[in-house]
Design a protein around this motif. Structure first.
Motif, PDB file in Angstrom:
ATOM      1  N   GLY A  42     -21.877  37.958  26.572  1.00 56.72           N
ATOM      2  CA  GLY A  42     -21.009  39.067  26.639  1.00 56.72           C
ATOM      3  C   GLY A  42     -21.611  40.273  26.256  1.00 56.72           C
ATOM      4  N   ARG A  43     -22.945  40.226  25.836  1.00 59.67           N
ATOM      5  CA  ARG A  43     -23.477  41.586  25.394  1.00 59.67           C
ATOM      6  C   ARG A  43     -25.260  41.485  25.439  1.00 59.67           C
ATOM      7  NH1 ARG A  43     -25.721  43.001  20.840  1.00 59.67           N
ATOM      8  NH2 ARG A  43     -25.764  45.261  20.354  1.00 59.67           N
ATOM      9  N   VAL A  44     -25.608  42.628  26.118  1.00 62.79           N
ATOM     10  CA  VAL A  44     -27.277  42.764  26.205  1.00 62.79           C
ATOM     11  C   VAL A  44     -27.616  43.969  25.708  1.00 62.79           C
ATOM     12  CG1 VAL A  44     -27.389  40.478  27.782  1.00 62.79           C
ATOM     13  CG2 VAL A  44     -27.196  43.016  28.585  1.00 62.79           C
ATOM     14  N   VAL A  45     -28.851  44.008  25.312  1.00 61.00           N
ATOM     15  CA  VAL A  45     -29.578  45.587  25.328  1.00 61.00           C
ATOM     16  C   VAL A  45     -30.845  45.656  25.500  1.00 61.00           C
ATOM     17  CG1 VAL A  45     -30.333  47.038  23.352  1.00 61.00           C
ATOM     18  CG2 VAL A  45     -28.162  45.720  23.100  1.00 61.00           C
ATOM     19  N   PHE A  46     -31.058  46.757  26.548  1.00 58.38           N
ATOM     20  CA  PHE A  46     -32.275  46.862  27.164  1.00 58.38           C
ATOM     21  C   PHE A  46     -32.683  47.976  26.280  1.00 58.38           C
ATOM     22  CE2 PHE A  46     -30.835  44.388  30.420  1.00 58.38           C
ATOM     23  CZ  PHE A  46     -32.007  43.587  30.886  1.00 58.38           C
ATOM     24  N   GLU A  47     -34.100  48.316  26.051  1.00 61.46           N
ATOM     25  CA  GLU A  47     -34.856  49.512  25.580  1.00 61.46           C
ATOM     26  C   GLU A  47     -35.886  49.932  26.539  1.00 61.46           C
ATOM     27  OE1 GLU A  47     -35.961  48.648  21.424  1.00 61.46           O
ATOM     28  OE2 GLU A  47     -33.749  48.335  20.791  1.00 61.46           O
ATOM     29  N   SER A  72     -29.428  46.476  35.476  1.00 60.97           N
ATOM     30  CA  SER A  72     -29.767  45.385  34.918  1.00 60.97           C
ATOM     31  C   SER A  72     -29.128  44.930  33.517  1.00 60.97           C
ATOM     32  CB  SER A  72     -31.304  45.760  34.459  1.00 60.97           C
ATOM     33  OG  SER A  72     -32.145  45.956  35.604  1.00 60.97           O
ATOM     34  N   ALA A  73     -28.572  46.180  32.717  1.00 61.54           N
ATOM     35  CA  ALA A  73     -27.878  45.777  31.691  1.00 61.54           C
ATOM     36  C   ALA A  73     -26.505  45.016  32.137  1.00 61.54           C
ATOM     37  CB  ALA A  73     -27.707  46.963  30.886  1.00 61.54           C
ATOM     38  N   CYS A  74     -25.691  45.787  33.223  1.00 63.28           N
ATOM     39  CA  CYS A  74     -24.423  44.958  33.647  1.00 63.28           C
ATOM     40  C   CYS A  74     -24.735  43.562  34.371  1.00 63.28           C
ATOM     41  CB  CYS A  74     -24.018  45.948  34.910  1.00 63.28           C
ATOM     42  SG  CYS A  74     -23.201  47.644  34.196  1.00 63.28           S
ATOM     43  N   GLY A  75     -25.914  43.562  35.037  1.00 58.92           N
ATOM     44  CA  GLY A  75     -26.167  42.404  35.702  1.00 58.92           C
ATOM     45  C   GLY A  75     -26.545  41.348  34.782  1.00 58.92           C
ATOM     46  N   CYS A  76     -27.397  41.718  33.718  1.00 58.71           N
ATOM     47  CA  CYS A  76     -27.743  40.587  32.521  1.00 58.71           C
ATOM     48  C   CYS A  76     -26.496  40.276  31.679  1.00 58.71           C
ATOM     49  CB  CYS A  76     -28.874  41.077  32.032  1.00 58.71           C
ATOM     50  SG  CYS A  76     -30.383  40.963  32.939  1.00 58.71           S
ATOM     51  N   VAL A  77     -25.509  41.083  31.767  1.00 60.37           N
ATOM     52  CA  VAL A  77     -24.582  40.736  30.722  1.00 60.37           C
ATOM     53  C   VAL A  77     -23.665  39.579  31.452  1.00 60.37           C
ATOM     54  CG1 VAL A  77     -22.773  42.428  31.192  1.00 60.37           C
ATOM     55  CG2 VAL A  77     -22.835  41.577  28.757  1.00 60.37           C
ATOM     56  N   VAL A  78     -23.340  39.946  32.905  1.00 61.04           N
ATOM     57  CA  VAL A  78     -22.628  39.002  33.506  1.00 61.04           C
ATOM     58  C   VAL A  78     -23.699  37.559  33.701  1.00 61.04           C
ATOM     59  CG1 VAL A  78     -21.862  38.097  35.926  1.00 61.04           C
ATOM     60  CG2 VAL A  78     -21.326  40.563  34.900  1.00 61.04           C
ATOM     61  N   HIS A  79     -24.819  37.618  33.560  1.00 59.10           N
ATOM     62  CA  HIS A  79     -25.739  36.531  33.547  1.00 59.10           C
ATOM     63  C   HIS A  79     -25.510  35.757  32.367  1.00 59.10           C
ATOM     64  CE1 HIS A  79     -29.851  34.746  34.928  1.00 59.10           C
ATOM     65  NE2 HIS A  79     -29.410  33.900  34.029  1.00 59.10           N
ATOM     66  N   SER A  80     -25.252  36.441  31.267  1.00 59.75           N
ATOM     67  CA  SER A  80     -25.039  35.781  30.061  1.00 59.75           C
ATOM     68  C   SER A  80     -23.844  34.866  29.884  1.00 59.75           C
ATOM     69  CB  SER A  80     -25.004  36.791  28.735  1.00 59.75           C
ATOM     70  OG  SER A  80     -23.742  37.420  28.716  1.00 59.75           O
ATOM     71  N   THR A  81     -22.912  35.152  30.874  1.00 55.13           N
ATOM     72  CA  THR A  81     -21.737  34.291  30.734  1.00 55.13           C
ATOM     73  C   THR A  81     -21.878  33.085  31.830  1.00 55.13           C
ATOM     74  OG1 THR A  81     -20.580  35.842  32.327  1.00 55.13           O
ATOM     75  CG2 THR A  81     -20.558  36.404  30.229  1.00 55.13           C
ATOM     76  N   LEU A  82     -22.807  32.909  32.505  1.00 55.21           N
ATOM     77  CA  LEU A  82     -22.879  31.908  33.463  1.00 55.21           C
ATOM     78  C   LEU A  82     -23.022  30.458  32.775  1.00 55.21           C
ATOM     79  CD1 LEU A  82     -25.180  33.363  36.148  1.00 55.21           C
ATOM     80  CD2 LEU A  82     -22.587  33.555  36.018  1.00 55.21           C
ATOM     81  N   GLU A 110     -26.865  49.487  26.493  1.00 49.02           N
ATOM     82  CA  GLU A 110     -26.092  48.185  26.153  1.00 49.02           C
ATOM     83  C   GLU A 110     -25.063  47.978  27.227  1.00 49.02           C
ATOM     84  OE1 GLU A 110     -23.023  46.837  22.729  1.00 49.02           O
ATOM     85  OE2 GLU A 110     -24.066  48.681  22.209  1.00 49.02           O
ATOM     86  N   GLY A 111     -25.091  46.570  27.483  1.00 50.96           N
ATOM     87  CA  GLY A 111     -24.238  46.082  28.757  1.00 50.96           C
ATOM     88  C   GLY A 111     -23.241  45.183  27.850  1.00 50.96           C
ATOM     89  N   ARG A 112     -21.849  45.333  28.412  1.00 48.63           N
ATOM     90  CA  ARG A 112     -20.814  44.563  27.792  1.00 48.63           C
ATOM     91  C   ARG A 112     -19.827  43.801  29.073  1.00 48.63           C
ATOM     92  NH1 ARG A 112     -21.702  49.078  25.560  1.00 48.63           N
ATOM     93  NH2 ARG A 112     -20.164  50.177  26.863  1.00 48.63           N
ATOM     94  N   ILE A 113     -19.318  42.616  28.640  1.00 47.94           N
ATOM     95  CA  ILE A 113     -18.327  42.125  29.573  1.00 47.94           C
ATOM     96  C   ILE A 113     -17.312  42.954  29.490  1.00 47.94           C
ATOM     97  CG2 ILE A 113     -16.970  40.215  29.945  1.00 47.94           C
ATOM     98  CD1 ILE A 113     -19.603  40.036  31.526  1.00 47.94           C
ATOM     99  N   VAL A 114     -16.396  43.151  30.552  1.00 42.64           N
ATOM    100  CA  VAL A 114     -15.158  43.840  30.435  1.00 42.64           C
ATOM    101  C   VAL A 114     -14.056  42.510  30.804  1.00 42.64           C
ATOM    102  CG1 VAL A 114     -13.478  45.361  31.619  1.00 42.64           C
ATOM    103  CG2 VAL A 114     -15.828  46.148  31.299  1.00 42.64           C
ATOM    104  N   GLN A 115     -14.109  41.653  31.678  1.00 45.77           N
ATOM    105  CA  GLN A 115     -13.415  40.759  32.225  1.00 45.77           C
ATOM    106  C   GLN A 115     -14.141  39.717  32.873  1.00 45.77           C
ATOM    107  OE1 GLN A 115      -9.786  41.551  33.669  1.00 45.77           O
ATOM    108  NE2 GLN A 115      -8.982  39.673  34.024  1.00 45.77           N
TER     109      GLN A 115
END
Length: 147
Positions: A42-47, A72-82, A110-115
């Motif tokens: 539900g959370r990722v960070v890119f630098e 990439s931040a939005c996509g990978c945070v979704v990826h983190s929930t799969l 920073e990417g975060r899941i909303v729902q």
């Protein structure tokens, strides 16, 4: 001898953590010049630190570069929930540019899941300087499906 894990058998967060530990890195990260530095479900960070090579004709970082990092931040945070056996694709990305960005400015996205639901996931991300200055934000809708 270390065996290569079966990527399809891993959850999304496990796949991303594999990348953090020196495993697979998406080619776009090398092309655009950003690194995944933090991952949790539900959370990722890119630098990244943009260079003048990604300037637009106005002399600031091109919006396409910013949108790519935020996508990439939005996509990978979704990826983190799969769960294992799931995949996703981006249906929609909206990017808002708040301030011009200059080459050499270190930034964090920073990417975060909303729902998340059975078929759709909603994510948001922001791009900030290390001083907290906000440069851009994005929201994304992704379609989640079985492989």
């Amino acid at each position: 001898m270390t065996e290569t894990p079966d990527i399809a058998a891993l959850s999304g967060v496990e796949q991303l953590r594999l990348g953090l530990s020196g495993g697979f890195v998406a080619p776009i990260a090398r092309t655009v010049g950003f690194d995944l530095t933090e991952v949790e479900e539900g959370r990722v960070v890119f630098e990244a630190v943009p260079t003048a090579a990604v300037y637009n004709p106005l002399g600031s970082v091109h919006g396409g570069w910013i949108a790519t990092v935020l996508d990439s931040a939005c996509g990978c945070v979704v990826h983190s929930t799969l769960r294992p056996g799931q995949t996703y694709t981006t249906l929609e990305l909206k990017t808002v540019f708040h301030k011009a960005l200059s080459a050499g400015t270190p930034v964090r996205a920073e990417g975060r899941i909303v729902q998340t639901g059975r078929r759709a996931a909603f994510a948001e991300a922001d791009l900030r300087g290390l001083d907290g200055r906000l440069y851009a934000t994005a929201t994304s809708t992704c379609l989640v499906m079985e492989r």
